[in-house]
Design a protein around this motif. Structure first.
Motif, mmCIF file in Angstrom:
data_model
loop_
_atom_site.group_PDB
_atom_site.id
_atom_site.type_symbol
_atom_site.label_atom_id
_atom_site.label_comp_id
_atom_site.label_asym_id
_atom_site.label_seq_id
_atom_site.Cartn_x
_atom_site.Cartn_y
_atom_site.Cartn_z
ATOM 1 N N THR A 99 13.222 0.559 -8.774
ATOM 2 C CA THR A 99 12.392 0.061 -7.683
ATOM 3 C C THR A 99 12.860 -1.332 -7.284
ATOM 4 O O THR A 99 13.416 -2.069 -8.108
ATOM 5 C CB THR A 99 10.894 0.045 -8.058
ATOM 6 N N SER A 100 12.668 -1.666 -6.032
ATOM 7 C CA SER A 100 13.045 -2.972 -5.485
ATOM 8 C C SER A 100 12.327 -3.118 -4.150
ATOM 9 O O SER A 100 11.673 -2.181 -3.682
ATOM 10 C CB SER A 100 14.567 -3.057 -5.294
ATOM 11 N N PRO A 101 12.429 -4.278 -3.497
ATOM 12 C CA PRO A 101 11.795 -4.411 -2.176
ATOM 13 C C PRO A 101 12.290 -3.389 -1.160
ATOM 14 O O PRO A 101 11.568 -3.046 -0.221
ATOM 15 C CB PRO A 101 12.176 -5.842 -1.767
ATOM 16 N N ARG A 104 11.330 0.857 -2.796
ATOM 17 C CA ARG A 104 10.026 0.609 -3.406
ATOM 18 C C ARG A 104 9.441 1.917 -3.959
ATOM 19 O O ARG A 104 9.378 2.929 -3.256
ATOM 20 C CB ARG A 104 9.075 0.020 -2.359
ATOM 21 N N ARG A 106 6.559 4.141 -4.687
ATOM 22 C CA ARG A 106 5.192 4.308 -4.205
ATOM 23 C C ARG A 106 4.562 5.528 -4.890
ATOM 24 O O ARG A 106 3.686 5.386 -5.740
ATOM 25 C CB ARG A 106 5.203 4.490 -2.680
ATOM 26 N N VAL A 130 16.667 -5.311 -9.070
ATOM 27 C CA VAL A 130 16.448 -5.876 -7.737
ATOM 28 C C VAL A 130 17.773 -6.195 -7.050
ATOM 29 O O VAL A 130 17.965 -5.904 -5.867
ATOM 30 C CB VAL A 130 15.560 -7.133 -7.820
ATOM 31 N N SER A 134 19.350 -4.007 -3.615
ATOM 32 C CA SER A 134 18.987 -4.890 -2.510
ATOM 33 C C SER A 134 19.370 -4.326 -1.154
ATOM 34 O O SER A 134 18.929 -4.819 -0.116
ATOM 35 C CB SER A 134 19.649 -6.263 -2.691
ATOM 36 N N GLN A 234 17.300 -6.747 3.334
ATOM 37 C CA GLN A 234 16.430 -7.804 3.842
ATOM 38 C C GLN A 234 17.089 -8.583 4.978
ATOM 39 O O GLN A 234 16.408 -9.071 5.876
ATOM 40 C CB GLN A 234 16.044 -8.752 2.698
ATOM 41 N N PHE A 253 7.514 2.489 5.366
ATOM 42 C CA PHE A 253 8.253 1.301 4.958
ATOM 43 C C PHE A 253 7.637 0.009 5.476
ATOM 44 O O PHE A 253 8.244 -1.059 5.331
ATOM 45 C CB PHE A 253 9.707 1.393 5.434
ATOM 46 N N ASP A 255 5.410 -1.741 4.274
ATOM 47 C CA ASP A 255 5.226 -2.722 3.197
ATOM 48 C C ASP A 255 6.549 -3.387 2.805
ATOM 49 O O ASP A 255 6.553 -4.380 2.077
ATOM 50 C CB ASP A 255 4.564 -2.078 1.973
ATOM 51 N N ASN A 256 7.680 -2.857 3.285
ATOM 52 C CA ASN A 256 8.972 -3.505 3.062
ATOM 53 C C ASN A 256 9.164 -4.717 3.961
ATOM 54 O O ASN A 256 9.943 -5.606 3.641
ATOM 55 C CB ASN A 256 10.127 -2.525 3.329
#
Length: 305
Positions: A99-101, A104, A106, A130, A134, A234, A253, A255-256
């Protein structure tokens, strides 16, 4: 959970408190219930454990002996139970959830909670990946090595043959824009609404549905400005945070990219969302997927509503 009769623990508590009433308070039960337990315990053992008086209770010599041995029994019982539980825990297979940004977890988080409650003989770990996760690109060398499962949309062209995929549901396409964007207040947008802006879209040859969307965009907006994103991370999201770019995304997505507003895009295209895993999955992975298959509707309910 205790491996000894509850009356023994009640006896120990009364002996230490010197009163049925005070013991009842610490046990969160009524005083008559404590008195009854002690009476039944004395009857069962065939001995008198307490001298009773208006000032409370005092251990008899027999009671004192049972008190000292009883504490040892409880301690040994608790130690034996803890050892047995640890052996049981150590015997469970471990699954590593990535999991990572960007990737994620869920549905997998809900799955872990439900599986633990149901006693599924699996342990779960979430390694720190992470940095490795990325960007949404080819992360297949991690599968089966540093993690067993990832949660993501499936890129049916770019990822074909490089991993296996378990589909949870289809997720509709949308656009993400910053809060000051002219489209930010709309409840939905059409392709023609995108005409004045730069559109961030994955490069061709990643996902067939995104390629079909690109074809529609260029048909309806022949001079459309499309920013081809080789990977999604990001830095890609940041373009829309600071510029009036349109970022093609999915509702799940949002929440990303909490600094962006996600708006449904009026298009028939959807993308498959689910779990990616190694082409040679371990038995624990297969066991968890079978569990998810049995509980799929409950697990995805809040994500598809």
């Amino acid at each position: 959970m205790a491996m000894y009769v509850q009356q023994l623990e009640t006896f120990i508590r009364v002996a230490e408190e010197g009163s049925f009433g005070w013991a009842a308070n610490t046990l969160f039960i009524s005083t008559p219930a404590v008195v009854q337990q002690i009476s039944l315990f004395e009857e069962h053992c065939g001995v008198t454990l307490f001298k009773r008086s208006n000032r409370g209770v005092q251990l008899t010599p027999t009671g004192q002996a049972l008190y000292e041995d009883g504490k040892k029994i409880i301690a040994l019982s608790n130690q034996a139970l803890a050892r047995a539980q640890q052996i049981e825990e150590d015997s469970k297979e471990t699954l590593q959830i990535g999991t990572s940004p960007i990737f994620r977890a869920r549905v997998l988080i809900d799955t872990m909670t439900m599986a633990r409650e149901d006693g599924l003989p699996l342990k779960f770990e979430i390694p720190n990946l992470v940095a490795e996760l990325s960007q949404m690109n080819n992360n297949f060398d991690l599968l089966g090595q540093k993690c067993d499962l990832l949660e993501a949309i499936y890129c049916d062209i770019a990822w074909q043959g490089q991993c296996q995929f378990y589909e949870l549901f289809q997720t509709p396409l949308g656009v993400a824009v910053n809060h000051h964007h002219p489209l930010a207040g709309q409840t939905s947008v059409t392709i023609k609404d995108l005409a004045p802006y730069t559109i961030t879209l994955s490069i061709p040859g990643v996902a067939s549905q995104l390629d079909a969307l690109r074809t529609d965009i260029l048909r309806e907006i022949p001079h459309a400005t499309i920013h081809d994103a080789e990977t999604i991370g990001q830095d890609t999201i940041a373009l829309s945070e600071v510029q009036p770019y349109i970022f093609i995304t999915q509702k799940i997505f949002q929440d990303n990219h909490p600094n962006l507003v996600t708006i449904p895009l009026e298009t028939p295209y959807t993308l498959p969302y689910g779990l990616i895993y190694s082409n040679t999955p371990s038995q624990p992975v297969r066991d968890l997927l079978a569990y998810i298959d049995d509980h799929r509707e409950a697990l995805i309910k809040k994500w598809v509503s």
